[in-house]
Design a protein around this motif. Sequence first.
Motif, PDB file in Angstrom:
ATOM      1  N   THR B 160       0.935  -1.425  -0.018  1.00  0.00           N
ATOM      2  CA  THR B 160      -0.065  -0.038   0.024  1.00  0.00           C
ATOM      3  C   THR B 160       0.874   1.182   0.128  1.00  0.00           C
ATOM      4  O   THR B 160       0.720   2.195  -0.710  1.00  0.00           O
ATOM      5  CB  THR B 160      -1.031  -0.023   1.368  1.00  0.00           C
ATOM      6  N   TYR B 202      -1.336   8.855   2.337  1.00  0.00           N
ATOM      7  CA  TYR B 202      -1.575   8.286   1.070  1.00  0.00           C
ATOM      8  C   TYR B 202      -0.714   7.161   0.712  1.00  0.00           C
ATOM      9  O   TYR B 202       0.368   6.893   1.285  1.00  0.00           O
ATOM     10  CB  TYR B 202      -0.681   9.573   0.155  1.00  0.00           C
ATOM     11  N   ASP B 203      -1.428   6.286  -0.267  1.00  0.00           N
ATOM     12  CA  ASP B 203      -0.738   4.913  -0.866  1.00  0.00           C
ATOM     13  C   ASP B 203       0.234   5.584  -1.838  1.00  0.00           C
ATOM     14  O   ASP B 203       0.525   6.629  -2.228  1.00  0.00           O
ATOM     15  CB  ASP B 203      -2.004   4.222  -1.299  1.00  0.00           C
ATOM     16  N   HIS B 205       0.126   5.531  -4.919  1.00  0.00           N
ATOM     17  CA  HIS B 205      -0.242   6.128  -5.944  1.00  0.00           C
ATOM     18  C   HIS B 205      -0.833   7.424  -5.733  1.00  0.00           C
ATOM     19  O   HIS B 205      -1.424   8.407  -6.493  1.00  0.00           O
ATOM     20  CB  HIS B 205      -1.292   5.510  -6.745  1.00  0.00           C
ATOM     21  N   LYS B 207      -3.198   8.123  -3.432  1.00  0.00           N
ATOM     22  CA  LYS B 207      -4.446   8.274  -3.372  1.00  0.00           C
ATOM     23  C   LYS B 207      -4.811   8.281  -1.622  1.00  0.00           C
ATOM     24  O   LYS B 207      -3.799   7.875  -0.629  1.00  0.00           O
ATOM     25  CB  LYS B 207      -5.252   6.940  -3.689  1.00  0.00           C
ATOM     26  N   ASP B 208      -5.988   8.737  -1.167  1.00  0.00           N
ATOM     27  CA  ASP B 208      -6.168   8.872   0.319  1.00  0.00           C
ATOM     28  C   ASP B 208      -6.291   7.417   0.795  1.00  0.00           C
ATOM     29  O   ASP B 208      -7.145   6.695   0.385  1.00  0.00           O
ATOM     30  CB  ASP B 208      -7.587   9.569   0.524  1.00  0.00           C
ATOM     31  N   THR B 236     -10.691   3.559   5.105  1.00  0.00           N
ATOM     32  CA  THR B 236     -11.099   4.306   3.771  1.00  0.00           C
ATOM     33  C   THR B 236     -12.521   3.869   3.468  1.00  0.00           C
ATOM     34  O   THR B 236     -13.204   5.010   2.836  1.00  0.00           O
ATOM     35  CB  THR B 236     -10.025   3.908   2.728  1.00  0.00           C
ATOM     36  N   ASN B 240     -15.318   6.573   3.082  1.00  0.00           N
ATOM     37  CA  ASN B 240     -15.819   7.385   1.833  1.00  0.00           C
ATOM     38  C   ASN B 240     -17.390   7.073   1.953  1.00  0.00           C
ATOM     39  O   ASN B 240     -18.049   8.000   1.507  1.00  0.00           O
ATOM     40  CB  ASN B 240     -15.432   6.237   0.705  1.00  0.00           C
TER      41      ASN B 240
END
Lengths: 127, 487
Positions: B160, B202-203, B205, B207-208, B236, B240
């Motif tokens: 991750t 953040y991963d 990439h 992303k959150d 996550t 979301n």
Amino acid sequence: MSETKKILVVDDEEDIVQFLSVLLEDNGYEVVVARNGIEALEKARADAPALISLDITMPEQSGVKAYKELRNDDDLKSIPIVIVTGYEDPNFEKFIKTRRTIEPPDAFFEKPIQKDEFLAKVKDLTG
Amino acid sequence: MTELLENTQLNGMLQQALFEQVPYNIAVIDRDLNLVLANNHFREYFGDWRHKRCFQVYKSCENPCEPCHARKVFETGVAKVSDETGVDRNGRTCHYIVHTAPLKDENGVVQFILEMSRDITETKQFQREYDILFDRVPCYISVLDRQFNVIRANEKYRSTFGEPAGRTCYAIRKHRDTPCRNCPAMETFVDGREHVEEMHGYDVHGKDVYYVVHTSPLARSDQPFQHVIEIATDITYLKNLENQKLEAERLAAVGQTVAGLAHTIKNLLMGLEGGMYMVDSGLKKNNQERIERGWDSLRRNFDKTTQLVRGFLNFSKGRLPDLKPTDPNEIMRQLYELYKDTSHQQGVDLALDLDEEIAPAPLDPDGMEACLTNLISNGIDAAVMSDNEQGRVILRTREEDGALLFEVQDNGIGMDSEVKQKVFTTFFTTKGGKGTGLGLLTTRKIVQEHGGRISMDTEEGVGSTFRITLPRARLEMLYKQTTEKEE
């Protein structure tokens, strides 16, 4: 010729008071005006109207309280009351009905009113 | 005892007993790697060893191992420990630890070596299971040193956030140069206790990723420690969902507001209807004064409509509330001052019941005031309507299960189930044409914008309690979002 019938118009909106007054006067009624619930009670006692057109949402004292007091006053409870409000009819009727101790209004008109229906109801209720 | 040990016969017996009884495989190997002696343990473990060379017995191989530990000891004369994999007498792969010691002659030359080995196959198995567990557990697991360097991380963590490669946790997960303000690992290093914190990173990439981290010292209790283990659960998905829910609630509130707006529009329509009637009838009667009054009425209602549309557009933007640290009790006190006289005039006693211990919370004070104003005026109305001799409305603040509560309780008429269902779609306010006419819809919208909910208990003839519940975690999250945006 029967004597001119007196209608008490209770509303805080000047334009609506003017409209209902002129409309009723044009149709042969005499009009007394009250701007809030407290005034409504005073005028109802002083002028003994044949019918009261009552708005619900008003400052100072709401139409809800005025309605309750009119219905609980032995001298005034026989005066027909027509509610003219922006609220949807079935819910107000239901609200009043669920109170049990209070009689439902004689008629209910949602703003904007249908003039002819309104006049017909007023005529009917004032005999 | 010394005397006894000097007895050669006894000494021999003791050596023999040691050789056979210790729970180790013992073997002696000569310089050509032939096994020259071994105990029963050894034979039971590796099988028959006579006339064989060590690699044939230990490993079932035809050639010496590369590198050969035995030869190394022969050369250096220094004892050695190694971790080996071989084949036992049943042909099964086995793991064992070997202690290899030189046996020197009187000239100090290594003539033989003594090998003591012990089976660790089971331990190895545990190790493998532990490694699998560490890697496959569906959490982010990492071990930090006091400089916050990630010295070990499991597979989920690495896939991750990327390979730690000697970087710090805040660099890997947060892309920061300095430790986070609310770092639970730092707290664990300071007080040696477990800590929990909800965090955002953040991963690989970008992303959150939202996760809840538990930190714990990597040592038995009360012992000094140099490492902290972090176990984090990914939330996550939940986050979301929660964000989507907040957004849906906001949109729903806007939708209901439109329904509530109908009331105000109806008044305007009636004003326009009146104006038209005046103009029409004025024209028919050739009454100039009436035409003018009618025209004024039309103009006034046109202006009001314009104002309303502007106001409504602002209202319906679904904006985030303007949150700032606020004392909940102060809001209630101000409203009490504002309403107590009006309320007394109507024969209703207004009272405060505040939790004085309550901590400040990020609130939109204007918004909350608007909400509570609606509830209080409804409460007063309900109390007036009831047959109770003494009407009473109580303004209350409480703290419960991590949530801030505002309550407005009346001993009024209460509601039956049908009215209860409609209460948030149509209701009355006492503000008449001067108010927004949106009543409880406004209240609910503002509450939802604070991430909270509004509920009520009501009993016909007994009274109603409206309760605004604002979970502090959600308030903090919204506050963080708004302040981050401002930054």
